[in-house]
Write a protein that holds these residues in place. Structure first.
Motif, PDB file in Angstrom:
ATOM      1  N   ASN A  47       0.447   9.271   4.135  1.00  0.00           N
ATOM      2  CA  ASN A  47      -0.444   8.947   5.246  1.00  0.00           C
ATOM      3  C   ASN A  47       0.238   7.975   6.189  1.00  0.00           C
ATOM      4  OD1 ASN A  47      -2.483  10.521   4.238  1.00  0.00           O
ATOM      5  ND2 ASN A  47      -3.556   8.830   3.238  1.00  0.00           N
ATOM      6  N   ARG A  63     -13.085   1.662   6.625  1.00  0.00           N
ATOM      7  CA  ARG A  63     -14.235   2.415   6.121  1.00  0.00           C
ATOM      8  C   ARG A  63     -14.773   1.767   4.857  1.00  0.00           C
ATOM      9  NH1 ARG A  63     -11.042   6.801   6.479  1.00  0.00           N
ATOM     10  NH2 ARG A  63     -11.204   7.923   8.439  1.00  0.00           N
ATOM     11  N   HIS A  64     -13.858   1.403   3.954  1.00  0.00           N
ATOM     12  CA  HIS A  64     -14.273   0.799   2.688  1.00  0.00           C
ATOM     13  C   HIS A  64     -15.059  -0.487   2.953  1.00  0.00           C
ATOM     14  CE1 HIS A  64     -14.184  -0.209  -1.545  1.00  0.00           C
ATOM     15  NE2 HIS A  64     -13.695  -1.403  -1.250  1.00  0.00           N
ATOM     16  N   ASP A  81      -3.812   5.625   9.309  1.00  0.00           N
ATOM     17  CA  ASP A  81      -4.734   6.297   8.387  1.00  0.00           C
ATOM     18  C   ASP A  81      -5.120   5.357   7.246  1.00  0.00           C
ATOM     19  OD1 ASP A  81      -4.872   8.723   9.724  1.00  0.00           O
ATOM     20  OD2 ASP A  81      -3.128   9.540   8.690  1.00  0.00           O
ATOM     21  N   ASP A  82      -4.115   4.624   6.751  1.00  0.00           N
ATOM     22  CA  ASP A  82      -4.374   3.669   5.667  1.00  0.00           C
ATOM     23  C   ASP A  82      -5.305   2.555   6.142  1.00  0.00           C
ATOM     24  OD1 ASP A  82      -3.757   2.424   3.017  1.00  0.00           O
ATOM     25  OD2 ASP A  82      -2.894   0.872   4.303  1.00  0.00           O
ATOM     26  N   ASP A 126      -8.815   3.838   6.381  1.00  0.00           N
ATOM     27  CA  ASP A 126      -9.442   3.890   5.051  1.00  0.00           C
ATOM     28  C   ASP A 126      -9.928   2.510   4.621  1.00  0.00           C
ATOM     29  OD1 ASP A 126      -9.063   6.604   4.761  1.00  0.00           O
ATOM     30  OD2 ASP A 126      -7.187   6.416   3.640  1.00  0.00           O
TER      31      ASP A 126
END
Length: 222
Positions: free
Chosen positions: A6, A17-18, A10-11, A14
């Protein structure tokens, strides 16, 4: 062939989002870009690219000259989203009823037995987890990536709202009954009935949330 890793943004997406889904960045919260860049030892570029991704998903809103904020889900949003996701998941149930093999039905039966056991024991977190697995199984059986992607996008918004519809009085028993109706239709190979039962299940979730909100207001006024 080795998988392509990724990208950094992208990381970062993520991670963001978390934080949003776990409540560390609640609805309406300001996204402090300077603090996050310092904490994660990254530059502004991957963070801003990540914010664009989350904005496209509806999780972040950007205000000119003010910055980025976690989106807030309104009652109007819920009224608009639930009929759409009901249609989409209804179609998944329709396709599942047509495509499920004997092995698929056996796996679904085992999940529904677990769901019944969790409901009987009042194990709400376990019920939620099994409920999610059942919905995912039906989506997988539908074997339509466009349906799956559309549902996943809407689920992100619903997850942002941190909904707890099973807290509504009597909702746990209703939810179980609705799930069993969906499964019965899929097991019978009745695609139309499976579609209708799943749509009813999702729309009843919205009604339960409305009832829960009304109950909460009533208690505050009492």
């Amino acid at each position: 062939m080795r998988a392509v890793p990724n990208s950094l943004h992208d990381d970062v997406a993520d991670r963001l989002r978390h934080r949003i889904f776990e409540g560390a960045l609640p609805a309406g919260a300001y996204v402090d870009e300077v603090a996050l860049c310092t904490e994660w030892s990254i530059s502004r570029t991957p963070l801003r690219e990540a914010l664009k991704v989350l904005a496209a998903e509806g999780l972040i809103r950007h205000e000119p000259r003010r910055g980025s904020f976690v989106s807030e889900v309104t009652e109007r949003d819920l009224d608009d989203i639930f009929p759409v996701i009901a249609l989409l998941e209804g179609r998944c149930a329709f396709e599942a009823a047509r495509k499920a093999t004997a092995a698929d039905l056996a796996a679904l039966e085992a999940l529904h037995l677990n769901l019944q056991a969790h409901a009987a024991a009042g194990r709400i977190p376990d019920y939620y987890a099994t409920n999610y697995t059942i919905h995912e199984a039906i989506i997988t059986l539908a074997d339509n990536r466009w349906l799956a992607q559309s549902i996943a996008d809407l689920r992100k918004i619903l997850k942002l709202a941190r909904l707890q519809q099973l807290r509504a009085p009597g909702r746990l028993e209703q939810s179980l009954s609705e799930h069993l109706a969906v499964f019965a239709a899929i097991r019978a190979g009745d695609a139309e009935a499976a579609d209708a039962a799943m749509r009813n299940h999702l729309l009843r979730q919205r009604e339960a949330l409305r009832e829960l909100a009304h109950y909460g207001k009533s208690r505050l006024l009492a």
